[in-house]
Write a protein that holds these residues in place. Structure first.
Motif, mmCIF file in Angstrom:
data_model
loop_
_atom_site.group_PDB
_atom_site.id
_atom_site.type_symbol
_atom_site.label_atom_id
_atom_site.label_comp_id
_atom_site.label_asym_id
_atom_site.label_seq_id
_atom_site.Cartn_x
_atom_site.Cartn_y
_atom_site.Cartn_z
ATOM 1 N N LEU A 150 0.848 -0.996 0.088
ATOM 2 C CA LEU A 150 0.119 -0.176 -0.125
ATOM 3 C C LEU A 150 1.124 1.095 -0.619
ATOM 4 O O LEU A 150 0.654 2.638 -0.722
ATOM 5 N N LEU A 151 2.401 1.156 0.631
ATOM 6 C CA LEU A 151 2.608 2.184 0.898
ATOM 7 C C LEU A 151 3.142 2.640 -0.255
ATOM 8 O O LEU A 151 3.681 4.040 -0.736
ATOM 9 N N GLU A 152 4.043 1.474 -0.620
ATOM 10 C CA GLU A 152 4.491 1.688 -2.567
ATOM 11 C C GLU A 152 3.370 2.231 -3.046
ATOM 12 O O GLU A 152 4.238 3.134 -4.070
ATOM 13 N N GLY A 153 2.598 2.070 -3.426
ATOM 14 C CA GLY A 153 1.390 1.952 -4.383
ATOM 15 C C GLY A 153 0.810 3.435 -3.942
ATOM 16 O O GLY A 153 0.898 4.722 -5.052
ATOM 17 N N LYS A 192 10.611 6.346 -1.607
ATOM 18 C CA LYS A 192 10.829 5.469 -2.728
ATOM 19 C C LYS A 192 12.453 4.167 -2.670
ATOM 20 O O LYS A 192 11.495 3.721 -2.938
ATOM 21 N N ASN A 193 12.491 5.041 -2.332
ATOM 22 C CA ASN A 193 14.472 3.994 -2.724
ATOM 23 C C ASN A 193 14.456 3.860 -1.162
ATOM 24 O O ASN A 193 14.679 2.627 -1.363
ATOM 25 N N ASP A 194 13.717 4.375 -0.928
ATOM 26 C CA ASP A 194 14.208 3.746 0.666
ATOM 27 C C ASP A 194 12.820 1.808 0.801
ATOM 28 O O ASP A 194 13.581 2.027 1.524
ATOM 29 N N GLY A 250 12.246 -4.081 -0.474
ATOM 30 C CA GLY A 250 12.702 -5.048 -1.806
ATOM 31 C C GLY A 250 11.623 -5.287 -2.208
ATOM 32 O O GLY A 250 10.174 -5.098 -2.195
ATOM 33 N N ASP A 251 12.053 -6.652 -3.036
ATOM 34 C CA ASP A 251 10.619 -7.805 -3.375
ATOM 35 C C ASP A 251 10.218 -8.375 -2.485
ATOM 36 O O ASP A 251 10.364 -9.567 -2.378
ATOM 37 N N LEU A 252 9.142 -8.069 -1.521
ATOM 38 C CA LEU A 252 8.560 -9.056 -0.227
ATOM 39 C C LEU A 252 7.482 -10.622 -1.475
ATOM 40 O O LEU A 252 7.797 -11.155 -0.649
#
Length: 173
Positions: A67-70, A90-92, A98-100
């Motif tokens: 949700l946060l990444e989106g 975004k980078n952090d 990563g890719d959970l």
């Protein structure tokens, strides 16, 4: 905290101008604060959600991170400073989480949690693949022979009421 500062903006301006004029904030700095507040609000909500629970499940971490990444990827800042901050966030997020989905433990916890299932995955093909992998792992589990289990249970029940030293020997078998 920024929201509170923005709410009491007049009092902050007055206090800074009287006590520490060198710390007075410009109009541009106030605009940055005003624009940053809605960007950081979901992070505050996630922190409150996690803090409110005694035990946070691993599957919830996956969903909240997605949700946060989106959310942060949809942010369109109007200021160069804020654009830099959004890019850093975004980078952090990518570095930290990563890719959970590629982590088997995270994937299995999302699949097995009835609240989320597919919601823990961004990619439907990855979800289907992980479901098949989990099914295979579950099918490969071999339960002990029921006769052996019954024999051990009968032996323990027979030894249960003995009060002498042989009782300890009986339990070892």
């Amino acid at each position: 905290m920024l929201q509170r500062i923005e709410t009491i903006k007049d009092a902050v301006i007055t206090t800074l101008s009287l006590l520490r004029p060198e710390l007075a904030m410009t109009l541009q700095e106030w605009e940055v604060i005003k624009e940053v507040i809605p960007i950081l609000k979901p992070f505050h909500e996630v922190a409150n959600e996690i803090s409110a629970e005694k035990n946070v499940t691993l599957s919830k971490v996956t969903v909240l991170c997605n949700l946060l990444e989106g959310y942060i990827s949809k942010c369109v800042p109007s200021n160069e400073q804020i654009a830099s901050m959004v890019a850093k966030i975004k980078n952090d997020l990518k570095v930290r989480f990563g890719d959970l989905e590629s982590n088997a433990l995270y994937a299995e916890s999302s699949i097995l949690d009835p609240r989320f299932k597919r919601k823990g995955f961004k990619n439907d093909m990855k979800y289907e693949s992980d479901v098949q992998t989990l099914r295979s792992r579950i099918c490969s589990i071999r339960l002990p022979n029921s006769n052996t289990t019954n024999d051990n249970l009968q032996h323990r029940q027979k030894c249960k009421y003995r009060g002498d030293v042989k009782y300890l020997e009986c339990l070892r078998h």
